[in-house]
Design an enzyme around this catalytic site. Structure first.
Site, PDB file in Angstrom:
ATOM      1  N   GLY A 210       0.815  -1.203   0.000  1.00  0.00           N
ATOM      2  CA  GLY A 210       0.000   0.000   0.000  1.00  0.00           C
ATOM      3  C   GLY A 210       0.850   1.254   0.000  1.00  0.00           C
ATOM      4  N   CYS A 211       0.286   2.338   0.493  1.00  0.00           N
ATOM      5  CA  CYS A 211       0.971   3.629   0.500  1.00  0.00           C
ATOM      6  C   CYS A 211       2.276   3.562   1.284  1.00  0.00           C
ATOM      7  CB  CYS A 211       0.057   4.682   1.114  1.00  0.00           C
ATOM      8  SG  CYS A 211       0.845   6.289   1.356  1.00  0.00           S
ATOM      9  N   PHE A 212       3.365   4.005   0.663  1.00  0.00           N
ATOM     10  CA  PHE A 212       4.661   3.902   1.352  1.00  0.00           C
ATOM     11  C   PHE A 212       4.755   4.841   2.556  1.00  0.00           C
ATOM     12  CE2 PHE A 212       6.537   6.060  -2.748  1.00  0.00           C
ATOM     13  CZ  PHE A 212       5.801   7.219  -2.516  1.00  0.00           C
ATOM     14  N   TRP A 213       3.949   5.881   2.620  1.00  0.00           N
ATOM     15  CA  TRP A 213       3.936   6.730   3.816  1.00  0.00           C
ATOM     16  C   TRP A 213       3.577   5.883   5.043  1.00  0.00           C
ATOM     17  CZ3 TRP A 213       0.285  11.222   1.854  1.00  0.00           C
ATOM     18  CH2 TRP A 213       0.933  11.926   0.826  1.00  0.00           C
ATOM     19  N   CYS A 214       2.578   5.007   4.866  1.00  0.00           N
ATOM     20  CA  CYS A 214       2.122   4.161   5.969  1.00  0.00           C
ATOM     21  C   CYS A 214       3.167   3.119   6.348  1.00  0.00           C
ATOM     22  CB  CYS A 214       0.830   3.445   5.579  1.00  0.00           C
ATOM     23  SG  CYS A 214      -0.556   4.512   5.157  1.00  0.00           S
TER      24      CYS A 214
END
Length: 219
Positions: free
Chosen positions: A51-55
């Site tokens: 998923g989102c790499f920020w997470c």
């Protein structure tokens, strides 16, 4: 009318060609020989996409032994992917993280546990509201030992859930570092609406079920 049918035939021909090419490119990635990243100053590297790499970046940085988590792209068939190009879904790359860790403190096996514990393992091509092949789940291995660790854990979790897991298992080839503004995003932008609604809750869900002794204090 003949011209219309001719144009449709040409479009279908190129569509089939592109589909076959994409399939072949994916097979080349999956069947490639893994590249092993050597230790540097006693530190190892591992690569994950979910998923989102920020997470994902924030999740791994809360784990003891992880010194740094870097956002980027991996798993595709194009050179020098960017945020814009990967979001088209045509590069084959997924948003991924490079984990720099101390193998004397945390093992690759534990990092794989973190991977499966920090996502919805059944969601295909995405996590939460982020959907598309660029958000798919991939665990990368650098050698046969890592591959077997991943496969055994994936098999055990699939059996426990009595379901097929979405995570793909790829040989690691290359990691492309994302643009500067993506790095440490959750820490630098704690009030961003996405961080508040998606990233922080995902981090807290992970921390609530992961062994406390393996997490850093204050995260």
């Amino acid at each position: 009318m003949k011209n219309v049918f001719a144009l449709l035939s040409i479009a279908l021909f190129f569509s089939c060609q592109n589909s076959a090419q994409t399939k072949q490119e994916l097979e080349n990635v999956v069947n490639a020989k893994p590249v092993e990243v050597p230790l540097e100053n006693g530190k190892a590297k591992a690569y994950f996409a979910s998923g989102c790499f920020w997470c994902v970046e924030a999740v791994y940085e809360s784990v003891k032994g992880v010194e740094e988590s870097i956002s980027g792209y991996s798993g595709g068939h194009t050179e020098s992917p960017t945020y814009a190009s990967s979001n088209t879904g045509r590069t084959g790359h997924a948003e991924a993280v490079e984990i720099i860790y101390d193998p004397k403190v945390v093992s690759f096996e534990t990092l794989v546990d973190v991977y499966f514990a920090s996502q919805n393992p059944l969601q295909v091509n995405g996590q939460g509201p982020d959907k598309g092949s660029q958000y798919r789940s991939i665990v990368f291995y650098q050698n046969e030992a890592q591959k077997q660790i991943i496969l055994k854990k994936k098999e055990a979790l699939a059996k426990k859930l009595n379901a097929k897991l979405a995570a793909e298992v790829y040989p690691f080839q290359k990691f492309w570092i994302a643009e500067d503004y993506h790095q440490n995003y959750e820490r630098l932008h704690p009030n961003h609406p996405y961080i508040q609604r998606i990233s922080i809750p995902r981090l807290k869900r992970f921390q609530a079920k992961f062994p406390k002794e393996l997490l850093k204090e204050g995260h």
